[in-house]
Design a protein around this motif. Structure first.
Motif, PDB file in Angstrom:
ATOM      1  N   ALA A   1       0.744  -1.073   0.026  1.00 42.31           N
ATOM      2  CA  ALA A   1      -0.007   0.119  -0.123  1.00 42.31           C
ATOM      3  C   ALA A   1       0.903   1.310  -0.078  1.00 42.31           C
ATOM      4  O   ALA A   1       0.987   2.065   0.729  1.00 42.31           O
ATOM      5  N   ASP A   2       1.705   1.423  -1.093  1.00 47.10           N
ATOM      6  CA  ASP A   2       2.241   2.636  -1.562  1.00 47.10           C
ATOM      7  C   ASP A   2       1.524   3.471  -2.330  1.00 47.10           C
ATOM      8  O   ASP A   2       1.288   3.195  -3.504  1.00 47.10           O
ATOM      9  N   LEU A   3       0.901   4.541  -1.738  1.00 49.94           N
ATOM     10  CA  LEU A   3      -0.117   5.488  -2.430  1.00 49.94           C
ATOM     11  C   LEU A   3       0.225   6.857  -2.444  1.00 49.94           C
ATOM     12  O   LEU A   3       0.657   7.304  -1.582  1.00 49.94           O
ATOM     13  N   VAL A   4      -0.391   7.476  -3.582  1.00 49.99           N
ATOM     14  CA  VAL A   4      -0.319   8.880  -3.572  1.00 49.99           C
ATOM     15  C   VAL A   4      -1.571   9.561  -4.093  1.00 49.99           C
ATOM     16  O   VAL A   4      -2.147   9.236  -4.981  1.00 49.99           O
ATOM     17  N   ALA A   5      -2.050  10.519  -3.222  1.00 54.44           N
ATOM     18  CA  ALA A   5      -3.465  11.257  -3.707  1.00 54.44           C
ATOM     19  C   ALA A   5      -3.077  12.524  -3.951  1.00 54.44           C
ATOM     20  O   ALA A   5      -2.664  13.346  -3.400  1.00 54.44           O
ATOM     21  N   LEU A   6      -3.107  12.770  -5.579  1.00 53.71           N
ATOM     22  CA  LEU A   6      -3.127  14.175  -6.043  1.00 53.71           C
ATOM     23  C   LEU A   6      -4.161  14.981  -6.014  1.00 53.71           C
ATOM     24  O   LEU A   6      -5.317  14.513  -6.387  1.00 53.71           O
ATOM     25  N   GLU A   7      -4.036  16.357  -5.686  1.00 50.71           N
ATOM     26  CA  GLU A   7      -5.125  17.131  -5.897  1.00 50.71           C
ATOM     27  C   GLU A   7      -5.429  17.499  -7.512  1.00 50.71           C
ATOM     28  O   GLU A   7      -4.285  17.868  -8.184  1.00 50.71           O
ATOM     29  N   GLY A   8      -6.526  16.971  -8.027  1.00 48.15           N
ATOM     30  CA  GLY A   8      -6.699  17.098  -9.452  1.00 48.15           C
ATOM     31  C   GLY A   8      -6.560  15.866 -10.239  1.00 48.15           C
ATOM     32  O   GLY A   8      -6.553  14.846  -9.429  1.00 48.15           O
ATOM     33  N   ASP A   9      -6.600  16.004 -11.381  1.00 45.16           N
ATOM     34  CA  ASP A   9      -6.376  14.586 -12.206  1.00 45.16           C
ATOM     35  C   ASP A   9      -5.331  14.897 -13.345  1.00 45.16           C
ATOM     36  O   ASP A   9      -5.292  15.697 -14.010  1.00 45.16           O
ATOM     37  N   PRO A  10      -4.054  14.092 -12.868  1.00 43.26           N
ATOM     38  CA  PRO A  10      -2.939  14.228 -13.852  1.00 43.26           C
ATOM     39  C   PRO A  10      -3.226  13.786 -15.192  1.00 43.26           C
ATOM     40  O   PRO A  10      -2.305  14.077 -16.201  1.00 43.26           O
ATOM     41  N   PHE A  11      -4.030  13.149 -15.578  1.00 44.80           N
ATOM     42  CA  PHE A  11      -4.515  12.817 -17.095  1.00 44.80           C
ATOM     43  C   PHE A  11      -5.101  13.751 -17.734  1.00 44.80           C
ATOM     44  O   PHE A  11      -4.912  14.002 -18.973  1.00 44.80           O
ATOM     45  N   ARG A  12      -5.660  15.096 -17.062  1.00 41.25           N
ATOM     46  CA  ARG A  12      -6.104  16.212 -17.548  1.00 41.25           C
ATOM     47  C   ARG A  12      -4.926  17.290 -17.305  1.00 41.25           C
ATOM     48  O   ARG A  12      -4.747  18.186 -18.330  1.00 41.25           O
ATOM     49  N   ASP A  13      -4.161  17.257 -16.312  1.00 40.40           N
ATOM     50  CA  ASP A  13      -3.519  18.370 -16.172  1.00 40.40           C
ATOM     51  C   ASP A  13      -2.189  17.721 -15.372  1.00 40.40           C
ATOM     52  O   ASP A  13      -2.190  17.438 -14.121  1.00 40.40           O
ATOM     53  N   ILE A  14      -1.072  17.467 -16.292  1.00 42.46           N
ATOM     54  CA  ILE A  14       0.052  16.820 -15.662  1.00 42.46           C
ATOM     55  C   ILE A  14       0.819  17.580 -14.343  1.00 42.46           C
ATOM     56  O   ILE A  14       1.444  17.049 -13.612  1.00 42.46           O
TER      57      ILE A  14
ATOM     58  N   ALA B   1      -0.727  18.311 -11.741  1.00 41.51           N
ATOM     59  CA  ALA B   1      -1.385  17.755 -10.729  1.00 41.51           C
ATOM     60  C   ALA B   1      -0.205  16.969  -9.877  1.00 41.51           C
ATOM     61  O   ALA B   1      -0.470  16.674  -8.556  1.00 41.51           O
ATOM     62  N   THR B   2       0.741  16.224 -10.719  1.00 38.90           N
ATOM     63  CA  THR B   2       1.730  15.749  -9.996  1.00 38.90           C
ATOM     64  C   THR B   2       2.593  15.999  -9.019  1.00 38.90           C
ATOM     65  O   THR B   2       3.233  15.802  -8.133  1.00 38.90           O
ATOM     66  N   SER B   3       2.484  17.606  -8.904  1.00 37.47           N
ATOM     67  CA  SER B   3       3.301  18.452  -7.953  1.00 37.47           C
ATOM     68  C   SER B   3       2.300  18.553  -6.580  1.00 37.47           C
ATOM     69  O   SER B   3       3.006  19.237  -5.976  1.00 37.47           O
ATOM     70  N   ARG B   4       1.214  18.129  -6.809  1.00 37.10           N
ATOM     71  CA  ARG B   4       0.285  18.598  -5.692  1.00 37.10           C
ATOM     72  C   ARG B   4      -0.249  17.239  -4.730  1.00 37.10           C
ATOM     73  O   ARG B   4      -1.438  16.711  -4.923  1.00 37.10           O
ATOM     74  N   SER B   5       0.746  16.573  -4.209  1.00 32.57           N
ATOM     75  CA  SER B   5       0.386  15.473  -3.365  1.00 32.57           C
ATOM     76  C   SER B   5      -0.292  15.942  -1.930  1.00 32.57           C
ATOM     77  O   SER B   5       0.205  16.851  -1.073  1.00 32.57           O
TER      78      SER B   5
END
Length: 646
Positions: free
Chosen positions: A374-387, A389-393
C-alpha cells in the motif's frame, strides 16, 4: 501513521488509477489492511474495525518511483562522511512527502553512504522513500566518475570509484557487492558535468563492460549504465545491462535494439532541459559550472533533437530524473518534460509506477491491485487532464502508513450517498489573481498543521533553546530575504511590483530592531550569529529564498510572499498565544513574533492581488505561479525542524 492495531483504512478519493489503465475510474474506494491493499471497488463498506479517509478532489495512484536520483550532496564529496550523509536526510523526507515512495539511488563518487541511508530508512531511524542503492559509480580514470582529477594528479588523492581492465573491474564489482549493492552503476560514456571527458566519449571497451555485467550477474545484481551515444549504448546492451540511463543522443535504430533486448530507458529529460533552458542566464553559472555550460552549449542542438526521439519508439521507459543535479523538490517536473517531448500522460505515469516497478524487480509496487504493497499518493486534481497535478500530493501512504498529512485522527463515517463532483474550470480559462490566492489556502493550512513548536508551546515543553533557534533562524533567513526583495525591486521596477517588494523590504528591516532586542534575552550576541547557516536544512532554506530573488517573475514572487507571510504569521501567532502564560519565556522574543500579526497586513494582501494581475497580464503562467508558491513547503519543513532541534 498506521491504522491502530487491528484496524483497516478505507480510502475514498474522487477517482482511482491502478497504474496500468488508460485512465482513472471515478468513485472507487481502496481498502488498506496490514500495509497492503485488501480491496478495490465501488461503495466498499466501512466495517467496525475500519477508519475512513475521504479524499475529495483527489486522484489516488500508486506511489511514484524515481529510478535515478542522487540523494547525497555531491558538493560535499570532500566533507566528512557523516556530514555528507546528513545532507540526504531532508531530501529523503521531502521526496516521500511529494509522493515518491521508492527511489533508486545511482551512487555517489566516493563512499557507499547510500547503503547506510537505505538501512536507516528500513530501521525507521529517518523518514524517506525505500531505497534501492548502487553504492558508487564505477568509472575509469579520467571518466565521468573521476570527480577531482586535479587532486589525484597533484596529491594522489582520488575522489571516485575508479577501475579499469577486466580484473580491476571484477574486483570493483565485488567490492560494491560487499558494500551492500542492490544495483551496479557504471559510467559507460562521458558526461556533461565530467571534469575531463565529454558526453560523446565512450569510457569502457566491450570486454570491460562484459566483465562488469557478468560479474554482477554472477552475484545476482542488475546493472545500470550512464550512457549517451549509440556506440556506448550498443556495447552496454550487448553486455547485458538492464537499464540505460540518459541515452539522449541515441538514434531510432539503437532504440529498436534496446526494445528487442528488453532493456529499459531511464531518460532524465528534465535534468537536460534544466540546464538547456538556462544557457543564456549568466547569473545561473559560476566558475565551477563553466565546463558544464560549455558542454551543453556545444551539444544543445543535438540534445534537443535527441530528447524528442524515444517517445516515438516502444522502448520501455522508466521514470528517472537525476535529481541532485537539480533541486530534488523539482523531480516531479520530469512528468511535464516527458509530455513536452511527445510522451502521453498514461505512458509518463506508467513510467513512474508499473514500468518502474518492473525495472526494479518489485512486482508488489507500482500498481493498485489486491495484495500489492500500500504505497499510494493522492494528488489534488487529475494528472490525466493536468500533468502538473503530479506536484500536488495531498495524501501519501507508504506501506499503509499515512505520511502526508502528518499523523492525525481519521474517523469512521458513512460515505455520502452521492459525492459532489469536483468543480471543473472551463477549458482554456486560466486562474485569475483572486483564484490563485484562494487556491493556496489549503496549502497554508497544510503548512501550519501539526507544527511541532506550536505543540510544544501548548504542552508547556517549549524552552529557551527553541526560542534561541527561532532567533537564529529568523536572522539568517532575513539576511537572504533582504537581498531577495532588493533584487526583486531592481528586476521588476514598475511601480506595481516595486511597491509591494519595497514594502516588505522595509517591513523586514523594521522588524530587525525587535529581533535585535530579542537576542540578548536568549543569551545571544551579534557575534554569536553566523552569516551563513551552519545547519544544512536552514542553509537550503536560505538558498531557495535567494533563488526567488534571481529568477522569479513578479506574480510568482508575490504569491510566494503572500503564502510565506500567511504561514509564518499564523504559526507565530499560535506560538505567542500558547506560550504567553508560560513561566520563563523570553518576552522580547514573543514581542518580536507578535509584531507580525496573525495574517499578512492589508498592504501585502492588496499588493499581492495587484502584482498578480500585473504579472498575469504580461504572460506569467498561472500554473507556474501556483507551483512556485506551493514549493514553500520545501522551506517550511527544514526551518521548523531546525527550530525543534532536529
Amino acid at each position: 501513521m498506521h491504522a491502530p492495531a487491528g484496524r483497516d483504512i478505507l480510502l475514498r478519493p474522487d477517482r482511482v488509477w491502478d497504474g496500468v489503465a488508460e485512465k482513472p475510474v471515478d468513485g472507487l474506494s481502496v481498502l488498506v489492511h496490514d500495509g497492503r491493499i485488501a480491496g478495490i471497488g465501488h461503495d466498499l463498506p466501512a466495517g467496525p474495525a475500519t477508519d475512513v479517509l475521504d479524499m475529495p478532489g483527489c486522484t489516488l495512484l500508486p506511489g511514484f518511483i524515481d529510478c535515478h536520483v542522487h540523494l547525497l550532496d555531491e558538493a560535499a564529496e570532500t566533507a566528512p562522511a557523516a556530514y555528507q550523509t546528513l545532507t540526504a536526510v531532508p531530501v529523503l523526507s521531502a521526496l516521500l512527502r511529494r509522493g515518491f515512495t521508492t527511489v533508486r539511488d545511482l551512487g555517489s563518487a566516493h563512499l557507499p553512504l547510500n547503503v547506510s541511508l537505505r538501512r536507516a530508512v528500513e530501521d525507521g531511524l529517518i523518514e524517506g522513500p525505500r531505497i534501492l542503492a548502487a553504492p558508487n559509480i564505477l568509472s575509469p580514470r579520467g571518466g565521468h566518475g573521476d570527480k577531482q582529477p586535479d587532486l589525484a594528479l597533484r596529491y594522489g588523492h582520488r575522489v571516485g570509484t575508479l577501475a579499469e581492465g577486466v580484473e580491476g573491474l571484477r574486483r570493483a564489482v565485488r567490492e560494491q557487492s560487499r558494500a551492500g549493492a542492490d544495483w551496479i552503476k557504471f559510467a559507460g560514456s562521458g558526461g556533461f558535468s565530467s571534469p575531463v571527458d565529454a558526453p560523446t566519449s565512450t569510457a569502457y571497451s566491450s570486454e570491460e563492460m562484459r566483465a562488469i555485467v557478468s560479474t554482477a550477474d554472477d552475484l545476482g545484481i542488475p546493472c545500470a549504465a550512464h550512457l549517451f551515444t549509440d556506440r556506448a549504448i550498443l556495447r552496454a546492451v550487448e553486455a547485458g545491462v538492464r537499464s540505460v540511463e540518459h541515452g539522449c543522443f541515441a538514434t531510432p535504430e539503437t532504440y529498436r535494439v534496446m526494445e528487442k533486448a528488453g532493456v529499459f530507458l531511464v531518460p532524465t529529460h528534465y535534468a537536460q532541459t534544466y540546464f538547456l533552458d538556462r544557457l543564456d542566464d549568466d547569473g545561473f553559472w559560476d566558475s565551477s559550472t563553466a565546463t558544464v555550460r560549455e558542454n551543453y552549449r556545444e551539444h544543445a542542438e543535438a540534445l534537443r533533437e535527441g530528447l524528442l526521439r524515444p517517445a516515438r519508439t516502444n522502448v520501455r521507459t522508466a521514470f528517472g530524473t537525476d535529481a541532485g543535479m537539480f533541486p530534488h523538490a523539482e523531480n516531479w517536473r520530469e512528468f511535464p518534460a516527458l509530455l513536452a517531448h511527445g510522451y502521453t500522460a498514461p505512458r509518463a505515469l506508467r513510467a513512474a509506477t508499473c514500468v518502474a516497478a518492473d525495472l526494479l524487480g518489485r512486482p508488489d509496487l507500482g500498481t493498485i491491485t489486491a495484495g500489492a504493497t500500500a504505497d499510494l499518493v493522492a494528488l489534488e486534481g487529475d494528472p490525466f487532464r493536468d500533468i502538473t497535478a503530479t506536484s500536488r500530493s495531498r495524501y501519501v501512504l507508504q506501506g499503509g502508513r499515512l505520511v502526508v498529512p502528518a499523523p492525525a485522527t481519521v474517523q469512521a463515517v458513512p460515505r455520502p450517498a452521492a459525492a459532489r463532483p469536483s468543480p471543473r474550470r472551463p477549458e482554456g480559462h486560466p486562474m485569475n489573481a483572486e483564484e490563485l490566492v484562494e487556491a493556496m489556502k489549503p496549502d497554508v493550512e497544510r503548512f501550519v498543521s501539526g507544527n511541532r513548536i506550536v505543540e510544544l508551546a501548548r504542552t508547556g515543553e517549549i524552552d529557551t533553546e527553541h526560542f534561541k533557534r527561532i532567533v537564529l533562524a529568523e536572522y539568517q533567513c532575513q539576511e537572504a530575504e533582504l537581498s531577495t526583495y532588493a533584487l526583486l525591486v531592481s528586476r521588476h521596477r514598475h511601480e506595481i511590483p516595486a511597491t509591494l517588494f519595497s514594502f516588505i523590504l522595509h517591513t523586514i528591516a523594521t522588524a530587525r530592531g525587535l529581533l535585535r532586542e530579542a537576542t540578548s534575552s536568549v543569551g545571544l550576541t551579534g557575534g554569536d550569529i553566523p552569516q551563513v547557516p551552519v545547519d544544512q536544512g536552514l542553509f537550503r532554506v536560505v538558498r531557495d529564498l535567494s533563488w526567488m530573488g534571481a529568477h522569479a517573475g513578479p506574480a510568482e514572487a508575490a504569491l510566494y510572499l503572500h503564502t510565506d507571510l500567511s504561514t509564518w504569521c499564523t504559526l507565530f501567532a499560535d506560538i505567542v498565544s500558547a506560550a504567553r502564560r508560560l513561566p520563563d519565556v523570553p518576552r522580547p522574543v514573543l514581542t518580536y513574533l507578535e509584531s507580525w500579526g496573525d495574517r499578512p497586513p492589508p498592504e501585502v494582501a492588496e499588493g499581492t492581488l495587484a502584482v498578480l494581475e500585473y504579472g498575469l497580464a504580461r504572460g506569467e503562467e498561472p500554473d507556474r505561479v501556483l507551483h512556485s508558491a506551493r514549493q514553500l513547503g520545501v522551506i517550511v519543513e527544514p526551518y521548523w525542524s531546525y527550530v525543534a532541534g532536529g
